[in-house]
Write a protein that holds these residues in place. Structure first.
Motif, PDB file in Angstrom:
ATOM      1  N   ASN A 102       0.821  -1.203   0.000  1.00 46.69           N
ATOM      2  CA  ASN A 102       0.000   0.000   0.000  1.00 46.69           C
ATOM      3  C   ASN A 102       0.856   1.255   0.000  1.00 46.69           C
ATOM      4  N   SER A 103       2.121   1.106   0.406  1.00 50.15           N
ATOM      5  CA  SER A 103       3.097   2.192   0.404  1.00 50.15           C
ATOM      6  C   SER A 103       4.369   1.671  -0.247  1.00 50.15           C
ATOM      7  N   THR A 178       2.561   7.019   0.138  1.00 55.17           N
ATOM      8  CA  THR A 178       1.759   6.420   1.195  1.00 55.17           C
ATOM      9  C   THR A 178       0.452   7.181   1.290  1.00 55.17           C
ATOM     10  N   THR A 200      -2.746   2.518  -5.515  1.00 57.70           N
ATOM     11  CA  THR A 200      -1.676   1.974  -4.688  1.00 57.70           C
ATOM     12  C   THR A 200      -0.819   1.019  -5.516  1.00 57.70           C
TER      13      THR A 200
END
Length: 646
Positions: A102-103, A178, A200
């Motif tokens: 996701n980051s 992020t 993402t």
């Protein structure tokens, strides 16, 4: 305001640390090899690229994600990384590298060859076949940006600068993402931010990515990378600003300066070791206590958070973890710009009676796709009243419903005439009041798309002392024609091409002491080098003598792309003010711009002095009680005795 066409761009010694250079000022210098091997938290892949032979890019992260070097492997060893020849060299990265992320952070040292052809990627992770597929993540150096996409290039969400990454020198590049924020760094210093990222890394291919490469684009028509890369890293988290500094080797850098009263983010000029703190109005500068984010192990003196008198610039000394020292100058100023709230561009400033008006492009839409025009008024050029929408292309105009750009306003015959760009045509609307409502008197464009070479946009009107009005317009080519007395027609046989060298768009004309001044914007509005130049002439139609550039960027203040201006004179004075747009601060670009006003002055010979762009803006302009200025609506200004003062 707009380009004529758009193309898809694809684009270490301790002593060297203190010389790390920021893209913000366009100065190049050597980047030190990363000194941060201990930052292993979240490390997903690490190619040091320090081998001397072979076809394997060894993964030093411990996860076994070795890459395969295809084509000619130009190993150098000795910290010089892998050389990519631009013909067949690239690294195939294992599949699914972004699965579950996701980051992300992608970081590397890169030296771009001077002969690199465009478009190209430094790296690309995803699933595409010549742009078709379910997305990708990439960075390119020309222009320097990182993009993430859910499909082809039309879905890209970019964190971008408007300048190219310098070539023939080592530069450190980091991208972090992020939440909804993507940040792009050069040599450890932030150079671009996008706070509206919705894709993402892990969502690309639902975690399955089989087209992951370093030195190769995901578009088959793009060029392979030519140059050198070393210390290529991928993290499954966004590194903090201090960590980015450390990874870059910029141990005496300052990643961030904060204070509760900052109006916008501090402006860090790494190349000149300078920080500007734009403070809210009313801030007491005599006892500010800013805090600074440094690389791990670095120290600053006086200590972060120490109250100091910032009525004048102050200095700090940063000592890096390696003992290197650097002196920083920190300046605080009260930021009173932009003058209009939100995103506005292409401001046309004009005075009717004792009131100033600004008519801008409503900005912030992809592809400049806004449809509405608004008006703002002020008695002092500082405090502006929003009069709302005065013309809406959809309901108010039958022949266009998109791309409402670059208006201009004038008064004559007891009426107000509003000229505007709509879907790359020029229209005209008429009202009894400067704030509308406006009506279309023609039911068609005044100047239709394709009537002449270039784009039919960016109108401006100048009325001479004899009451004759002239319409100027153009993108790519500049034109002028005398308007008929009805202000909504003209003799097409009298259109004159007056294109000066360097012209792009945004024509504006004034007259002072018998001299005519033709001004315009150069370069693309998406380019931080967008700027204003001018020429002088003896008539409203020329001939013109180019004099030079009068307004351009000041990256030490974060001012990029200042242009598409207009000018107004305070009655009974030789005081002139220039309204223009710049990239919004922070994070703006060619479709996210803001409007501000600064002074414009002339020298003793009648030439325009270089305009000083500011963040602090101007003081209120007021008129004495004996000044009575009125607009007779014939196009001429009539002034009674008395002088205005600033």
């Amino acid at each position: 305001m707009k380009p004529q066409g758009r193309r898809r761009f694809r684009q270490s010694a301790p002593a060297a640390v203190a010389a790390a250079v920021s893209l913000l000022v366009g100065v190049v210098g050597p980047a030190a090899p990363a000194q941060a091997a201990e930052i292993t938290d979240g490390l997903a892949l690490w190619y040091k690229l320090d081998a001397t032979s072979g076809t394997v890019a060894v993964d030093a992260s411990g996860h076994g994600r070795n890459g395969t070097v295809n084509g000619t492997a130009g190993w150098s060893g000795a910290g010089e990384g892998l050389t990519f020849n631009g013909s067949d060299t690239y690294i195939k990265v294992p599949d699914n590298i972004m699965s579950g992320m996701n980051s992300i952070t992608v970081s590397m040292d890169v030296q771009i060859d001077a002969t690199q052809a465009t478009p190209y990627f430094l790296y690309g992770f995803g699933n595409t076949s010549n742009g078709a597929g379910n997305g990708y993540l990439f960075t390119t150096g020309n222009s320097f940006r990182t993009g993430i996409a859910s499909g082809n290039y039309s879905t890209e969400q970019n964190t971008r600068t408007s300048a190219a990454l310098p070539r023939s020198v080592w530069k450190h590049v980091t991208y972090t993402q992020t939440g909804t924020t993507g940040v792009l760094y050069q040599d450890g210093v932030e150079v671009a931010r996008n706070m509206s990222v919705t894709i993402t890394p892990g969502s690309i291919g639902s975690g399955t990515t089989t087209a992951n490469s370093i030195g190769k684009s995901l578009y088959t028509g793009d060029k392979l990378f030519k140059g050198k890369i070393r210390d290529f890293r991928v993290y499954n988290r966004a590194l903090a600003p201090g960590e980015v500094l450390e990874v870059s080797g910029n141990t005496t850098g300052i990643a961030k300066a904060t204070h509760p009263a900052l109006k916008t983010a501090a402006i860090i000029d790494d190349a000149n070791s300078k920080i500007t703190l734009p403070m809210n109005e009313g801030t007491n500068l005599t006892a500010l206590a800013p805090r600074f984010t440094l690389a791990q192990g670095a120290a600053i003196s006086p200590a972060s958070g120490t109250p100091r008198d910032f009525t004048r610039p102050v200095t700090y000394e940063v000592t890096g973890s390696n003992g290197a020292k650097r002196t920083w100058t920190v300046e605080a100023l009260v930021m009173k710009s932009p003058v209009l709230p939100g995103l506005n561009a292409d401001p046309n400033i004009v005075r009717f009676g004792d009131t100033y008006y600004i008519y801008p492009t409503t900005d912030g839409f992809p592809g400049w796709s806004g449809t509405q025009f608004k008006a703002y008024s002020s008695k002092d050029l500082v405090h502006w009243k929003d009069h709302g929408v005065i013309l809406d292309l959809g309901p108010d105009i039958d022949w266009a419903d998109s791309r409402a750009w670059a208006p201009t306003m004038t008064a004559k015959n007891g009426k107000y005439y509003f000229y505007y760009s709509a879907d790359t045509n020029i229209g005209v609307a008429v009202s009894d009041r400067p704030t509308g409502p406006f009506k279309d008197p023609l039911g068609k464009p005044l100047i239709p798309r394709g009537a002449l070479t270039g784009q039919m946009i960016d109108p401006a009107v100048f009325t001479d002392d004899d009451g004759k009005s002239y319409l100027y317009w153009g993108n790519g080519r500049a034109y002028v024609v005398p308007l008929n007395d009805d202000m909504v027609t003209f003799d097409a046989s009298k259109v004159t091409d007056i294109t000066p060298s360097g012209y792009n768009e945004g024509t504006f004309v004034i007259k002072r002491n018998g001299t005519y001044y033709l001004m315009w914007s150069e370069n693309d509005t998406r380019d931080e080098n967008y700027r204003v130049a001018y020429a002088t002439g003896s008539s409203p139609t020329g001939p013109w003598t180019k004099r030079g550039v009068i307004l351009e960027k000041d990256l030490s203040l974060g001012i990029k792309g200042p242009g598409h201006h207009s000018v107004v004179q305070v009655p009974n004075t030789d005081d002139w003010y220039i309204a223009y747009h710049r990239f919004a601060i922070p994070g703006g670009d060619g479709t996210h711009r803001e409007t501000t006003v600064d002074r414009m002055e002339f020298d003793s010979g009648g030439l325009i002095k270089k305009v000083v762009p500011t963040l602090s803006g101007i003081d209120p302009v007021t008129s004495s009680s004996t000044t009575a200025v009125k607009q007779d609506l014939s196009g001429a200004l009539v002034a009674c005795p008395g002088r205005s003062r600033r």
